[in-house]
Structure formats: C-alpha cells, structure tokens
Scaffold this active site. Sequence first.
Site, PDB file in Angstrom:
ATOM      1  CG  HIS A 123      -1.158   1.340  13.855  1.00  0.00           C
ATOM      2  ND1 HIS A 123      -2.492   1.292  14.167  1.00  0.00           N
ATOM      3  CD2 HIS A 123      -1.105   1.626  12.533  1.00  0.00           C
ATOM      4  CE1 HIS A 123      -3.200   1.554  13.073  1.00  0.00           C
ATOM      5  NE2 HIS A 123      -2.385   1.753  12.070  1.00  0.00           N
ATOM      6  CD  GLU A 125      -4.339  -4.622   4.558  1.00  0.00           C
ATOM      7  OE1 GLU A 125      -5.543  -4.951   4.516  1.00  0.00           O
ATOM      8  OE2 GLU A 125      -3.955  -3.468   4.795  1.00  0.00           O
ATOM      9  CD  GLU A 128      -2.612  -1.498   2.446  1.00  0.00           C
ATOM     10  OE1 GLU A 128      -2.351  -0.828   3.454  1.00  0.00           O
ATOM     11  OE2 GLU A 128      -3.419  -2.452   2.448  1.00  0.00           O
TER      12      GLU A 128
HETATM   13  C1  LIG Z   1      -5.913  -3.157   7.627  1.00  0.00           C
HETATM   14  C2  LIG Z   1      -5.205  -1.867   7.453  1.00  0.00           C
HETATM   15  N1  LIG Z   1      -4.456  -1.659   6.352  1.00  0.00           N
HETATM   16  C3  LIG Z   1      -3.787  -0.503   6.183  1.00  0.00           C
HETATM   17  C4  LIG Z   1      -3.852   0.494   7.114  1.00  0.00           C
HETATM   18  C5  LIG Z   1      -3.042   1.772   6.958  1.00  0.00           C
HETATM   19  N2  LIG Z   1      -3.916   2.894   6.588  1.00  0.00           N
HETATM   20  C6  LIG Z   1      -4.476   3.679   7.516  1.00  0.00           C
HETATM   21  S1  LIG Z   1      -5.508   4.814   6.868  1.00  0.00           S
HETATM   22  C7  LIG Z   1      -5.184   4.279   5.298  1.00  0.00           C
HETATM   23  C8  LIG Z   1      -5.881   4.919   4.136  1.00  0.00           C
HETATM   24  C9  LIG Z   1      -7.365   4.899   4.296  1.00  0.00           C
HETATM   25  O1  LIG Z   1      -7.999   5.487   3.212  1.00  0.00           O
HETATM   26  P1  LIG Z   1      -9.562   5.629   3.192  1.00  0.00           P
HETATM   27  O2  LIG Z   1     -10.208   4.356   3.569  1.00  0.00           O
HETATM   28  O3  LIG Z   1      -9.951   6.219   1.902  1.00  0.00           O
HETATM   29  O4  LIG Z   1      -9.874   6.645   4.381  1.00  0.00           O
HETATM   30  P2  LIG Z   1      -9.396   8.165   4.518  1.00  0.00           P
HETATM   31  O5  LIG Z   1      -8.068   8.147   5.172  1.00  0.00           O
HETATM   32  O6  LIG Z   1      -9.383   8.764   3.174  1.00  0.00           O
HETATM   33  O7  LIG Z   1     -10.416   8.793   5.416  1.00  0.00           O
HETATM   34  C10 LIG Z   1      -4.277   3.221   5.307  1.00  0.00           C
HETATM   35  C11 LIG Z   1      -3.776   2.521   4.123  1.00  0.00           C
HETATM   36  C12 LIG Z   1      -4.650   0.239   8.267  1.00  0.00           C
HETATM   37  N3  LIG Z   1      -4.748   1.133   9.247  1.00  0.00           N
HETATM   38  N4  LIG Z   1      -5.316  -0.937   8.398  1.00  0.00           N
END
Ligand SMILES: Cc1ncc(C[n+]2csc(CCOP(=O)(O)OP(=O)(O)O)c2C)c(N)n1
Lengths: 327, 343
Positions: free
Chosen positions: B139, B70, B30
């Site tokens: 985390h 994932e 990611e």
């Molecule tokens: C299972 C998991 N994968 C990856 C992450 C890391 N992560 C946190 S926020 C994010 C992006 C989220 O994007 P979106 O769902 O569009 O929400 P936004 O931040 O735009 O509100 C990622 C990849 C996580 N917290 N949990």
Amino acid sequence: MTDNPYPLDKADLLQAYRTMRTIREFEERLHIDFAKGDIPGFVHLYAGEEACATGIMMHLNDNDRIASTHRGHGHCIAKGVDVHEMMAEIYGRSTGACRGKGGSMHIADLSKGMMGANGILGAGAPLICGAALAAKFRGDGGVGITFVGDGASNQGTFLESMNLAAVWNLPVVFVVENNGYAESTAMEWAVSCDSYIDRATGFGLPGVTVDGTDFFAVHEAAGEIIRRAREGGGPALLECNMVRFYGHFEGDAQTYRAKGEVESLRANRDCIKLLAQRLTETGIVAPAELETIDREVNALIEDAVRCAKAAPLPVAADLLKDVYVAY
Amino acid sequence: MSRKISMKTAINEALDLEMRRDPTVILMGEDIVGGTGAPGEDDAWGGVLGVTKGLFAKHGDRLLDTPLSESAYIGAAIGAAACGMRPVAELMFMDFMGVCFDQIFNQAAKFRYMFGGKAETPVVIRGMVGAGFRAAAQHSQMLTPLFTHIPGLKVVCPSNAYDAKGLLIQSIRDNDPVIFCEHKNLYGHETEVPAESYAIPFGEANVLRDGDHVTIVSYGLTVHRAMEAADALARDKVEAEVIDLRTLSPIDWDTIIDSVERTGRLVVVDEAHPRCNLATDISAFVAQNAFGALKAGIQMVTPPHTPVPFSPSLEDLYIPSAEAVAAAVRRTMAPSPRSTLAA
Ligand SMILES: Cc1ncc(C[n+]2csc(CCOP(=O)(O)OP(=O)(O)O)c2C)c(N)n1
Ligand SMILES: [Mg+2]
C-alpha cells in the site's frame, strides 16, 4: 461427571475457548493501544469472528496451508503463530514474525503453514491453489484453506480459483467470511446472488453455509469438508456468516451501520459468550475453569505487549536484507 | 478568489467543477460514496480517506460505488470512455493496479494507436501513491515508472493543492487515458488555490526555485525534500534550481535541458524504485542531449532497491530525505577526482 454431548473431548473444548479468548484479547488490546497512538499503520480487527478461524483451524496441522486476508490476526493465532511474535510485528520490532518488515497486514509464519495475511483482496485464492497442488504432488494429504471476505469474494482471482481448483481437483477449501460489510458497503448490495452456495454450484463445488458465530457449527461443517478434500474428494466452499465488532479498520466511524447494531451483536451474537454458555450449561466445564483461562490469556497478551514495546526496532542494515535469496 | 485549502479538498473541488461543467463526467470506485446498501448513513465514507466526500449529495447517481472487482470496473471505465463518457475511476491505492493492469496497459493505452488513430479513451484513473503512511509493502509504492513505460498513457503526479486541482481538471478534459497519482502524505498539505476552475497544461514543469549552481528535478512528495535541501544549501551559498515535473508523461524535457545547460549539474530525486525509474530516464536523456554542459556526474537520489518496509524505523530510512538530496548536491559540487589528481 456430566456426559459430553459434543464431538470434542474436554481438552479440545477448553483449547477452542482459549484460542478464541486469545484472539479476542489480542484484538481488544490493539483497539485500545491503537487509540493511544502506540500502533503504526492500518489495523483490521477480527473481534467477533473468532469462532470461524478457530472451528476451522482445529482440523489442520502445520502441514496444511492457509492463505489469509487483511483481517488476519485471528487466522494467525488459530493456526499457531506465536502471539509474542505477532504483537512485536504489529509494533514494527525486529523480534516480530516478519522482523518488522510486514506489519499487521502481512503477518506470516511458513513453518506453521500460515502463508501470510494479505493486503491485496482475493490474492490468497490462487496462492492456495498452488499450495494444494504442491501437497498433491507431495502426496502427503495436506490441504489448503483460503479465507476471503464477502467483498473480496467478488474478485476475479477468487472466482477463477474456484474453477481452477475444480478442474484440477485440488484439496482446497474456500472459506467466505461473510460479515455483511466490505468497508462501508453492504454485502447484500455488492454480491449479485442470494447465496454463496449458488456461486459454488456454478463452479461445480459443493457449498455449505453455517452460522459463523456458532463454534460447533463451524467445527462440524469444516471437519466434513476438510476430510473430504484430504481424501481426494476435491474442493468445496464454506460460507460463515459472522459479525464484525469494530470498524473496517481502526479509526472507522462506522456511520453506515444501524444505530445500536454493534451493541445488539455484542449482546446476542458474541461467539465467545455463546461457547462459554454451552460449555457451562451442559456442566462439562465449570465457570472457574474458563475464568482461569481468561486470566492466563490476559497475562499472555499483557506480556506480549510489554515484550513488543521493549524489543529493538530494526536497524539500517535490515533495510537491505532479504530482497533476494542471492543477487 | 483564492484561499488556502488542502490537496484533498482541491481534488474534491476539481471533480465537482468538472462534473458541473460536463454531464459525461462520472465517478466510480470502492466506497467513493460509501454505505451503499447498508442500514446507516448514506455517503458514509466518500472514499477511504474522504477525498470524494460530499460529491454524492451534489451529483447523486453519477457517483457509482463498485463491488471489490478492480478488473471489472476499471475496465468498464475504459470501455465507457471509448463510448463517449468521461469516467474518473478511483483505484484506492495504485498498488492495486496489479489486479487490473491488463485493462490499462493492453486496452486503454493501445486503443488509439492500434485502431489506427480512430479511438479516444478519455478516462482518468486516480489513486494514492507513495510511502510514509506505515502502510507496508502493498500500500506504499510509487509505481510511476510502470506507467511512464507504456506509450499511450499519460502520467500525472502533483506536489501541491494548486497543481492537483489544475492538473486533475486538465486530466478529465484530456482525450487520452491519464493515470493521476496522489501522494497520500500530501493530502493534508495546503496551498493557495483559486476557487474558480483552471487547467494546467500537461508537459509544463514548474520551476519552484531559481538557482545557478545545480538543477534538482523531482515530482510528488520528494519535491518538498528537494526544496528543504535547497534552503539548507542556500545557507552555504549553493543556489539550487528546483524543478517540479508535475507531469511525467508527457515530460517537459526543455525546461530540464535549459536548466542543466545553465547550471552544469543535475540531481534527480525519485521516490520510485531505483532501477529504470524517472531518475534513470532523465539522467540518460540529459547525458545524451546535454553532455557537454555537465561539469560533474549526474546524481540520483532514490530509495534503495527494496520493497517498502513496514517498521517506522526502516520506512523513514527508505524515503529519500532532504539530507540525502543535499548530500547528492554536494557530491556534484565537489572537485572531480581528476581535478583533485591534477592539483
Ligand atoms: C485489490 C484490493 N482492492 C481493494 C482493497 C482495499 N480494501 C481493503 S479491505 C477492503 C474491504 C474488504 O471487505 P471484505 O472482503 O468483506 O472483508 P472484511 O474487511 O469484511 O473482513 C477493501 C476494499 C485492497 N486491499 N485490495
Ligand atoms: Mg466483509
């Protein structure tokens, strides 16, 4: 008195404005204090997205449950979580909503039906199916709302939950908060279909897309979907198209965004400015009334920060507390 | 040529060198490139903390950004590995393992044995582990024992830049699935690292410090706490031998046993939760195989049996400290209760 063209009375309209302003002020203040180094950990701000949480939550009571995301401050405030407790939590204080154990990404208040911000993308959707199942067994008309970002909507948990909710006919609303980005990655690239309505349809759910910066549009669409779920009509999906004013998290340089993008969004798609305009243009609300709210909100956030900074940190004995109910 | 670089840079370099050497090496994760489909700069992130930054410019399409799924992409990395590729898949935080664990422990880990030795799955899953980042309960975990529990998985956790580079290169060349654990609080830590390629074999612990009085075994961040403790103890004329495991599966039992047979005392420091972790595993092994050499009860230094707390005041108490390690050593050095009674 001018006629009110809106389906909400004046008190509710002012309350909507107050909630949105409270979220904005809370987030703007965190943005500043984070840059000063006052705030530990990861902070994801909801600024720009206030109309979505507010328009939806006005239809809910404490018996309705929500499952939030990593970007949860707005959901918390709109669901009635105490702003002082939220701020203290973000500062890691023992007076915080989670006694300093959770921080920004995990603020929860079960007594308000707020089942937690979440650090795991997509984790809220199955949980809210459970909340809705419990409401169904209790027979009290409670509904469950899960929020998911455009990025997290690609998680299996979210997709499986739509199917489960449909199969069990659960009172669940899946709210996709589409702000166009998941971290630095564009929604257009990462989501395989053009419209979330197509995904909902695929699972046998009705889907609605609204301009998430338009408080009235969100409020109206959410009202309809939530009423239907409450009456046993089953789950639905609501997509809110919205805008993120800050980076993915505080500290994000945002080089993936177009030059001038944020400035233009702030000028043209600021949901609070848009609401204020509609309220004052129609003459239902005088600008001075909004200014009074602005001042009160500023004072509230100022006090929340002052109290948070003065509050005690958790102590050694707290480290071992609350792992189990009994062991 | 050797120069001082950070663990983050060393990991980036290992990925770059292996991609140059072997065209079957691909990276996915990611935002490992970042800005995909977005209007601004390409290669905007290079991972959430910039570990893969710049690799897109060198290797282009061999870096794949993924949707936030994932289960799907980690599984795809495993499937591709079983079909001739050498994918290195980034799981941003190892805590997200919960979302995709089936693909790892029921699929990747099982193929070789379950298919009668006919399959190879040369995949590397790399991601951040560990506390101290104020990143709270979801985390910050050190989940290494979950991985060492599973036969078929190899588990690596470097403590410094030099080891990170050599162990990652070995991980990519290894023909089994490897879980490569990067402590987020070590990314900035710098050591001397040769610019050229080198591989550090698995199952070879690193003796960081010789000593005759007590053996301290650890891995990852807590290796540094053990070294601090050893320095403090040396001022009191207690000489500790410090062993950095580097790989947890396979594990270098010989080096541990040889050392304990000389010192007669063992302290194991583990950042993982205390039940059924590396510390209990190593303690049991030593008790079973070198009991006669022990002059004192084995000591384990771990966090308490709690999730990782957010508040800095609690998180600092949670992580095993150098003082806690030194105190554990002193407990092993104290006369045993029995000898006190006799006196
Ligand atoms: C299972 C998991 N994968 C990856 C992450 C890391 N992560 C946190 S926020 C994010 C992006 C989220 O994007 P979106 O769902 O569009 O929400 P936004 O931040 O735009 O509100 C990622 C990849 C996580 N917290 N949990
Ligand atoms: Mg998004």
